[in-house]
Design a protein around this motif. Sequence first.
Motif, mmCIF file in Angstrom:
data_model
loop_
_atom_site.group_PDB
_atom_site.id
_atom_site.type_symbol
_atom_site.label_atom_id
_atom_site.label_comp_id
_atom_site.label_asym_id
_atom_site.label_seq_id
_atom_site.Cartn_x
_atom_site.Cartn_y
_atom_site.Cartn_z
ATOM 1 N N ARG A 163 -0.483 -4.988 7.355
ATOM 2 C CA ARG A 163 -0.666 -3.785 8.351
ATOM 3 C C ARG A 163 -0.378 -2.498 7.812
ATOM 4 N NH1 ARG A 163 1.642 -7.623 11.957
ATOM 5 N NH2 ARG A 163 3.740 -6.508 11.686
ATOM 6 N N SER A 164 0.711 -2.362 6.877
ATOM 7 C CA SER A 164 1.050 -1.269 6.466
ATOM 8 C C SER A 164 1.470 -0.951 5.068
ATOM 9 C CB SER A 164 2.857 -1.197 6.709
ATOM 10 O OG SER A 164 3.528 -2.118 6.009
ATOM 11 N N MET A 165 1.160 -1.829 4.042
ATOM 12 C CA MET A 165 1.081 -1.690 2.600
ATOM 13 C C MET A 165 2.140 -0.886 2.217
ATOM 14 S SD MET A 165 -1.407 -3.239 1.198
ATOM 15 C CE MET A 165 -3.004 -4.261 1.594
ATOM 16 N N TYR A 241 -1.978 -8.941 -3.506
ATOM 17 C CA TYR A 241 -1.790 -7.500 -2.901
ATOM 18 C C TYR A 241 -1.670 -6.274 -3.888
ATOM 19 C CZ TYR A 241 -1.351 -9.390 1.883
ATOM 20 O OH TYR A 241 -1.526 -9.841 3.168
ATOM 21 N N ALA A 242 -0.998 -6.542 -5.191
ATOM 22 C CA ALA A 242 -1.047 -5.712 -6.274
ATOM 23 C C ALA A 242 -2.518 -5.149 -6.549
ATOM 24 C CB ALA A 242 -0.261 -6.251 -7.307
ATOM 25 N N ASN A 247 -6.795 -1.461 -6.315
ATOM 26 C CA ASN A 247 -8.223 -0.969 -5.742
ATOM 27 C C ASN A 247 -8.501 0.080 -4.574
ATOM 28 O OD1 ASN A 247 -11.206 -2.001 -5.778
ATOM 29 N ND2 ASN A 247 -10.934 -2.312 -3.681
ATOM 30 N N ASN A 248 -7.523 -0.121 -3.818
ATOM 31 C CA ASN A 248 -7.354 1.056 -2.844
ATOM 32 C C ASN A 248 -7.179 2.378 -3.524
ATOM 33 O OD1 ASN A 248 -7.844 -0.895 -0.873
ATOM 34 N ND2 ASN A 248 -5.807 -0.816 -0.092
ATOM 35 N N LEU A 249 -6.241 2.668 -4.580
ATOM 36 C CA LEU A 249 -5.927 3.723 -5.312
ATOM 37 C C LEU A 249 -7.367 4.061 -6.042
ATOM 38 C CD1 LEU A 249 -4.203 5.771 -6.051
ATOM 39 C CD2 LEU A 249 -3.399 4.200 -8.038
ATOM 40 N N ASN A 250 -7.850 3.104 -6.621
ATOM 41 C CA ASN A 250 -9.094 3.417 -7.324
ATOM 42 C C ASN A 250 -10.420 4.263 -6.333
ATOM 43 O OD1 ASN A 250 -8.217 2.633 -9.770
ATOM 44 N ND2 ASN A 250 -8.999 0.626 -9.607
ATOM 45 N N MET A 251 -10.229 3.524 -5.087
ATOM 46 C CA MET A 251 -11.575 4.102 -4.094
ATOM 47 C C MET A 251 -11.032 5.676 -3.802
ATOM 48 S SD MET A 251 -13.532 1.709 -3.519
ATOM 49 C CE MET A 251 -14.368 2.217 -2.031
ATOM 50 N N VAL A 252 -9.615 5.768 -3.528
ATOM 51 C CA VAL A 252 -9.323 7.154 -2.904
ATOM 52 C C VAL A 252 -9.450 8.041 -4.246
ATOM 53 C CG1 VAL A 252 -7.303 8.553 -2.471
ATOM 54 C CG2 VAL A 252 -7.623 6.393 -1.476
#
Length: 312
Positions: A163-165, A241-242, A247-252
Amino acid sequence: MLRIYRAEKGVLSLAPQIERPCWVCLTSPTEEELQYVQESLKVFPEFLRYPLDEEEIPRIELEEDQLLIILRVPDPRHEEGFIRYETIPIGIILTEEAIITVCLKENPVFEDFLMALNKVKNFTLERPIPFLFHFFWCIATIYLRYLRLIDKLITEYEQELYRSMRNKELLKLLNIEKSLVYFNTALRANDIVLSRLQSGRFLRLTEDDLELLEDVQIENRQAIDMAKIFSDILTGTMDAYASVISNNLNMVMKFLTSATIVLMLPTLVASIYGMNIQLPLQNSPHAFAILMTISFILSGIVVALFIKKRLF
């Protein structure tokens, strides 16, 4: 703290002083208590002090007619909203006159052990081996209990992390991973001690004793397997999760780079027409509208290309 137990009609009860046979329970003992037990039961002083070293490893020592067995037991610790499980040593000393347990601090294993002994029919302290193996069994079961709690904590922390990451949830999982490492190391060392006892070199074991010891080993090895499984699951979860966070950072970063390129085109046109030189359309009354239209068209084309290439 010094507690002395005696067996009356198969039930343990507190005694005011040392009497034979008895169980002497030392938890976080003072020097006066250690001295009293040492002088009353003629126990080797090093046997009483070895278990008070927090880094002491599980082992067996036999000196004359006194046997020292050291195992490690779980020690739950709560720190700043986190729960972490470590292990501490506990010593069991067998003499001809008494059974002595020594531990750094009060531990839930003693309460569980007292409850378990009250369920044993015709329990007596005259034969220390059943007492010893029941104590080992309680240690193994308390490991299993905490491992089940760890399994629930892993599930709870995974849901919070989903939920929070946040870093807080990752730190909670890291604490649990450390706990599993402590458990795995201690359980394997305890298993070696149990195997040495099974050999019969230190104690004379009957068929019933061997059967009870085998039950203890089964419980202990089940705890070893559970600790390894949970450790593997947790390691895989944290790696996953790492990867998700990366991957989320790369998308941003990809989105921000694309947005920068799109916004660069109007800026480029505005920069060119900000020069102090002769430029086309500079005298036209519709120059601003024409230039803005060109800028938006160029930006729209780039946005369309990015969407086609799935860069947005």
